[in-house]
Enzyme design. Structure first.
Site, PDB file in Angstrom:
ATOM      1  N   CYS A  99      -1.832   9.913   4.183  1.00  0.00           N
ATOM      2  CA  CYS A  99      -0.541   9.659   4.819  1.00  0.00           C
ATOM      3  C   CYS A  99       0.647  10.574   4.590  1.00  0.00           C
ATOM      4  O   CYS A  99       0.904  10.723   3.600  1.00  0.00           O
ATOM      5  CB  CYS A  99      -0.451   8.322   4.871  1.00  0.00           C
ATOM      6  SG  CYS A  99      -1.345   7.166   5.363  1.00  0.00           S
TER       7      CYS A  99
ATOM      8  N   CYS B 154      -5.392   7.978   1.682  1.00  0.00           N
ATOM      9  CA  CYS B 154      -6.167   9.207   2.096  1.00  0.00           C
ATOM     10  C   CYS B 154      -5.029  10.288   2.140  1.00  0.00           C
ATOM     11  O   CYS B 154      -4.824  11.097   1.314  1.00  0.00           O
ATOM     12  CB  CYS B 154      -6.229   8.801   3.708  1.00  0.00           C
ATOM     13  SG  CYS B 154      -5.156   8.259   4.625  1.00  0.00           S
TER      14      CYS B 154
END
Lengths: 92, 182
Positions: free
Chosen positions: B95, B93
């Site tokens: 992070c 994603c």
């Protein structure tokens, strides 16, 4: 705060492309705090939303993940989100 | 607008307040960003013991300077050397260590960066303007829910007389992600 060490904006990109994006981020932080959750409760839903909708704008994934979290933890009822919940429920 | 509708609902339930949201937004726009990470890097450049603490326990050493919070819980600092260049990606994603770098730039969140940096880092770095000699090994770190990485760049040559503040001004966000050098 201004000056040489001031803003992420100084790197040439706005932090938020539109005001609602910042508010969604803050809402997620606030809901996680209010419900006394680990941040990971939100993050794993965000990962799921991004995985399920690779082309969707980033903060729309945040919004969907936050709606899902609020519903799954009983903080909101699906019908309170009305038609919004159908779009949140579709993904993933 | 869907976000506004959700904010109204969450406010009604007492889960957030407009004042809280304003304060968080202001903090991320004004106070939380790469300038925090730059202070960490500059301190590590001038203070050998701090550098050792930083490499041993990133979260604790970063907290010494007052930085912490969401997405900053499990920090690992990776050190560039003449032989190894580190670069950070999040394939799942986005992070990213908020307390020291703020929020991720758009390209960091894009599917092409996330997919390609793992497969062909040398090409991606070159496209981003960082041509590394073949002799330098590239180490790609995939951030996850468990770990956030921060790159400790090499201190540039010719900076011996500089103060910590002057050094911090040399450290860019991109250098701490590993897609540039200071």
């Amino acid at each position: 705060m201004r000056g040489p060490s001031a803003l992420p904006r100084d790197n040439g990109e706005l932090v938020f492309a539109a005001p609602w994006e910042g508010r969604v981020l803050a809402m997620a932080i606030g809901v996680v705090q209010s419900l006394d959750l680990a941040w990971d409760e939100f993050r794993r839903r965000l990962i799921a939303e991004i995985a399920a909708n690779s082309g969707r704008p980033y903060y729309e994934c945040w919004l969907a993940a936050l709606e899902r979290l609020a519903i799954e933890l009983g903080a909101l009822r699906p019908e309170e989100l009305g038609e919004l919940s159908s779009s949140a429920g579709r993904s993933g | 607008m869907r976000a506004a509708a959700l904010e109204a609902l969450l406010t009604e339930k007492g889960l957030v307040s407009p004042e809280f949201i304003d304060s968080i937004v202001a903090a991320y726009v004004n106070d939380i960003g790469p300038m925090n990470g730059a202070k960490v890097v500059a301190r590590a450049w001038v203070d050998r013991e701090y550098r050792q603490r930083l490499l041993a326990d990133g979260t604790a050493a970063i907290a010494e300077l007052g930085f912490g919070g969401p997405e900053g819980e499990h920090m690992v600092v990776v050190e560039n050397t003449p032989e190894v260049h580190n670069v950070v990606v999040c394939t799942l994603c986005s992070c990213y260590p908020w307390p020291v770098l703020g929020l991720p730039p758009n390209w960091y969140k894009s599917p092409p960066y996330r997919a390609r940096m793992v497969r062909e880092p040398r090409n991606v770095l070159a496209e981003m303007g960082l041509d590394l000699p073949e002799s330098v090994r590239i180490q790609v770190w995939d951030s996850s829910a468990e770990i956030r990485y921060l790159v400790l760049p090499e201190r540039p040559r010719g900076t011996d007389g500089m103060s910590q503040e002057e050094l911090a001004a040399l450290v860019t966000r991109d250098a701490m992600i590993g897609v540039a050098r200071p």
